[in-house]
Design a protein around this motif. Structure first.
Motif, PDB file in Angstrom:
ATOM      1  N   ARG A  53      23.287   0.984  55.754  1.00 43.21           N
ATOM      2  CA  ARG A  53      23.887   2.316  55.819  1.00 43.21           C
ATOM      3  C   ARG A  53      23.002   3.160  56.734  1.00 43.21           C
ATOM      4  O   ARG A  53      21.792   3.269  56.511  1.00 43.21           O
ATOM      5  CB  ARG A  53      23.959   2.943  54.431  1.00 43.21           C
ATOM      6  CG  ARG A  53      24.582   4.335  54.431  1.00 43.21           C
ATOM      7  CD  ARG A  53      24.713   4.919  53.026  1.00 43.21           C
ATOM      8  NE  ARG A  53      23.417   4.996  52.369  1.00 43.21           N
ATOM      9  CZ  ARG A  53      23.142   4.434  51.185  1.00 43.21           C
ATOM     10  NH1 ARG A  53      24.063   3.757  50.519  1.00 43.21           N
ATOM     11  NH2 ARG A  53      21.943   4.549  50.654  1.00 43.21           N
ATOM     12  N   GLU A 100      22.002   6.699  57.808  1.00 42.70           N
ATOM     13  CA  GLU A 100      22.049   8.030  57.214  1.00 42.70           C
ATOM     14  C   GLU A 100      21.579   9.074  58.218  1.00 42.70           C
ATOM     15  O   GLU A 100      20.413   9.097  58.598  1.00 42.70           O
ATOM     16  CB  GLU A 100      21.158   8.081  55.972  1.00 42.70           C
ATOM     17  CG  GLU A 100      21.549   7.070  54.907  1.00 42.70           C
ATOM     18  CD  GLU A 100      20.612   7.049  53.710  1.00 42.70           C
ATOM     19  OE1 GLU A 100      19.499   7.647  53.789  1.00 42.70           O
ATOM     20  OE2 GLU A 100      20.984   6.449  52.696  1.00 42.70           O
ATOM     21  N   GLU A 133      26.420  13.455  61.212  1.00 41.39           N
ATOM     22  CA  GLU A 133      27.436  12.423  61.440  1.00 41.39           C
ATOM     23  C   GLU A 133      27.391  11.925  62.885  1.00 41.39           C
ATOM     24  O   GLU A 133      27.476  10.718  63.138  1.00 41.39           O
ATOM     25  CB  GLU A 133      28.829  12.962  61.105  1.00 41.39           C
ATOM     26  CG  GLU A 133      29.941  11.956  61.286  1.00 41.39           C
ATOM     27  CD  GLU A 133      29.855  10.762  60.348  1.00 41.39           C
ATOM     28  OE1 GLU A 133      30.428   9.704  60.686  1.00 41.39           O
ATOM     29  OE2 GLU A 133      29.221  10.851  59.282  1.00 41.39           O
ATOM     30  N   VAL A 167      26.764   7.653  57.029  1.00 42.47           N
ATOM     31  CA  VAL A 167      26.923   8.826  56.172  1.00 42.47           C
ATOM     32  C   VAL A 167      26.061   9.939  56.757  1.00 42.47           C
ATOM     33  O   VAL A 167      25.034   9.667  57.380  1.00 42.47           O
ATOM     34  CB  VAL A 167      26.523   8.519  54.702  1.00 42.47           C
ATOM     35  CG1 VAL A 167      25.047   8.206  54.570  1.00 42.47           C
ATOM     36  CG2 VAL A 167      26.917   9.651  53.779  1.00 42.47           C
TER      37      VAL A 167
END
Length: 166
Positions: A95, A97, A114, A137
């Motif tokens: 992920r 971030e 983003e 994310v």
């Protein structure tokens, strides 16, 4: 009437002085905010918790950004390459971030976070990482590492973290 004028004039004078002294030169403020301080290479985590730097999982490194930018800096491309190599040699899912320093509105920082996460994802895809291994994310300014009001703190908070997910 004269008594009311004696109260209103000093009050307006005070408000005017406060308003004018609170405004700095925009060019000076922008120049101070855009200093190009490189993020330090040493880890903020010395406890051996499986996090190498920032909130990034061990084996990868975070990527740092300039103020109000989402493009990968030239000095950060080696970190992207290291992360791509790590992801490609294993079966991990990651992920990405996106994070920001606390300057700017919450909405703006969420959008900037983003864009930063998507920029790193695109760079990893260009290096051959499978899209199925990556998610993004934005945390905007919600996950600060350092809470100081100085360039060092802000520079540490302008980053993408790469976290292994199950």
């Amino acid at each position: 009437m004269m008594k009311r004028l004696q109260v209103v004039v000093p009050a307006l004078l005070c408000v005017s002085v406060l308003a004018l002294t609170g405004c700095g030169k925009k060019a000076d403020t922008d120049a101070a905010m855009k200093t190009d301080a490189a993020a330090p290479e040493e880890s903020l985590d010395s406890k051996g918790t499986g996090i190498s730097e920032g909130r990034t999982s061990e084996g990868m490194l975070p990527v740092y950004f300039d103020f109000d930018e989402s493009a990968i800096r030239a000095d950060q491309t080696s970190r992207i390459q290291l992360n791509a190599d790590f992801i490609n040699k294993g079966t991990v899912n990651v992920r990405i971030e996106g994070n920001c320093d606390p300057r700017g509105t919450n909405e703006y920082n969420m959008a900037l976070g983003e864009r930063r996460a998507m920029s790193a994802k695109k760079a990893l895809l260009d290096l051959g990482v499978a899209e199925a291994k990556l998610t993004t994310v934005s945390y905007g300014e919600e996950r600060l590492l350092l809470h100081g009001e100085d360039e060092m703190s802000w520079a540490q908070n302008r980053r993408d973290d790469f976290v292994i997910v199950e």
